[in-house]
Design an enzyme around this catalytic site. Structure first.
Site, PDB file in Angstrom:
ATOM      1  N   GLY A 185       0.851  -1.176   0.000  1.00 49.24           N
ATOM      2  CA  GLY A 185       0.000   0.000   0.000  1.00 49.24           C
ATOM      3  C   GLY A 185       0.892   1.234   0.000  1.00 49.24           C
ATOM      4  O   GLY A 185       1.891   1.286   0.727  1.00 49.24           O
ATOM      5  N   CYS A 186       0.554   2.223  -0.806  1.00 40.79           N
ATOM      6  CA  CYS A 186       1.458   3.367  -0.987  1.00 40.79           C
ATOM      7  C   CYS A 186       1.680   4.138   0.308  1.00 40.79           C
ATOM      8  O   CYS A 186       2.813   4.491   0.649  1.00 40.79           O
ATOM      9  CB  CYS A 186       0.948   4.283  -2.092  1.00 40.79           C
ATOM     10  SG  CYS A 186      -0.776   4.822  -1.897  1.00 40.79           S
ATOM     11  N   ASN A 187       0.608   4.400   1.057  1.00 38.11           N
ATOM     12  CA  ASN A 187       0.764   5.095   2.340  1.00 38.11           C
ATOM     13  C   ASN A 187       1.559   4.244   3.325  1.00 38.11           C
ATOM     14  O   ASN A 187       2.414   4.747   4.058  1.00 38.11           O
ATOM     15  CB  ASN A 187      -0.604   5.405   2.946  1.00 38.11           C
ATOM     16  CG  ASN A 187      -1.425   6.360   2.121  1.00 38.11           C
ATOM     17  OD1 ASN A 187      -0.908   7.298   1.534  1.00 38.11           O
ATOM     18  ND2 ASN A 187      -2.724   6.118   2.056  1.00 38.11           N
ATOM     19  N   THR A 191       5.319   4.138   2.596  1.00 40.31           N
ATOM     20  CA  THR A 191       5.930   5.447   2.844  1.00 40.31           C
ATOM     21  C   THR A 191       6.197   5.645   4.334  1.00 40.31           C
ATOM     22  O   THR A 191       7.285   6.069   4.740  1.00 40.31           O
ATOM     23  CB  THR A 191       5.029   6.566   2.313  1.00 40.31           C
ATOM     24  OG1 THR A 191       4.779   6.367   0.923  1.00 40.31           O
ATOM     25  CG2 THR A 191       5.687   7.932   2.502  1.00 40.31           C
TER      26      THR A 191
END
Length: 356
Positions: A158-160, A163
């Site tokens: 998942g991108c969030n 990060t």
């Protein structure tokens, strides 16, 4: 001879970004492209920026159409990948860009998603630090990269979640920050929510406004973040996580803070992140006093981190910038595929962003 690649969900944002990057990859030849409601249309009618792929027509998404390829990328909604993946040959490299295979805990899946837990695949964040003795696959790995080598099933992140994990994990692994009372607030572009028509993502709703969502511990990326922090050595980590939609089409700017471990010096804190990402091509720590912008990573498979210590509050502050569609999703998927297949990790992936 190049390996044949199929992309399921080629009409969406993640699928389009996969194809943009795959089109320039010297070891891949793009084959079947599938879609759901857009099946039967030409690719460029729904992805008009992909001019080099103008001859491709979208076909229905099913295992039959995806079979026979060396590599399959699944850019499908959560819950849609598992059944198709189960029908694909075990020798095929399958990379799931949805959430179906990211979580180890079936209880976490039940709490944050719906349906049956499909199992756990190798997690596609190569740079993620692993604490000694924590590696769930018992390979003696110190980075997630080592768990990806040779596998044929990969869960893109998942991108969030990736990060925040990349922001905080080095401090956890080195013991310079506390694993509880972590706070992350993210400015995110709406493309991370996919291409489906939703009222809260309309231009009239987001232009000139900042809109928080997933508030109060309910966002689906929270268990994924905590899982990564446990891999880095955290015991019972906690995080307050708040994403905020802002009017930029793509990008994440994550501000994460954590409590300093008593007695730790500023030099020891910075050394933890420097050591964790020394030599990493795509995750880079900026010089002291410098902090990234989302504009600096637009279109690139690059995560930029800035680090500061708030002495008065006794907290470490990490600012991270990524392109949610590139390093956050499609770039991470291709980077992981490169590793699994024994290619140079950076092959076909842009380090430089686009400016202005």
């Amino acid at each position: 001879m190049p390996l044949s690649v199929a992309v399921a969900g080629a009409s969406g944002y993640a699928g389009g970004e996969l194809l943009r990057l795959l089109a320039g990859h010297p070891e891949f030849s793009i084959g079947t492209l599938t879609a759901h409601s857009n099946a039967g249309q030409s690719l460029v009618s729904v992805q008009p920026h992909l001019r080099s792929l103008a001859g491709h027509v979208l076909v229905p998404t099913d295992a039959h159409n995806l079979a026979g390829h060396d590599v399959v990328f699944l850019a499908l909604p959560h819950g849609a990948s598992a059944a198709i993946a189960a029908e694909l040959d075990g020798d095929t490299l399958v990379i799931d860009c949805g959430a179906d295979h990211r979580l180890e805990s079936s209880a976490d899946w039940a709490a944050f998603y719906s349906g049956d837990h499909a199992g756990t695949w190798a997690y596609g964040v190569p740079e993620l630090p692993l604490a000694p003795g924590i590696d769930p696959l018992h390979l003696g790995a110190t980075k997630q990269r080592e768990r990806i080598v040779g596998t044929r099933r990969i869960a893109a992140p998942g991108c969030n979640a990736s990060t925040v994990a990349l922001s905080i994990a080095p401090g956890i692994a080195a013991g310079v920050i506390q694993p509880t009372d972590i706070v992350s607030v993210l400015a995110v572009g709406p493309s991370g929510a996919g291409r489906a028509l939703k009222q809260n993502l309309l231009a009239g709703e987001i232009l000139g406004s900042a809109n928080p969502y997933g508030i109060g511990g309910v966002h689906r990326h929270i268990p994924e973040i905590l899982q990564s922090l446990r891999w880095a050595g955290a015991v019972d980590p906690t995080i307050s996580f708040t994403p905020v939609l802002v009017p930029m089409s793509r990008g994440i700017l994550a501000t994460s803070t954590a409590v300093l471990t008593p007695g730790v010096t500023a030099a020891e804190v910075r050394a933890a992140w420097e050591l964790a990402y020394a030599g990493e091509p795509f995750v880079q720590l900026l010089p002291a006093g410098e902090f990234p912008r989302t504009a600096d990573v637009l279109g690139a498979n690059t995560a930029l981190l800035g680090l500061a210590i708030d002495e008065a509050a006794g907290r470490v502050v990490v600012i991270a910038a990524v392109d949610n569609l590139a390093k956050g999703t499609a770039g991470a998927a291709i980077q992981s595929a490169n590793i699994a297949l024994g290619f140079e990790e950076t092959l076909g992936l842009p380090l430089d962003g686009v400016a202005p």
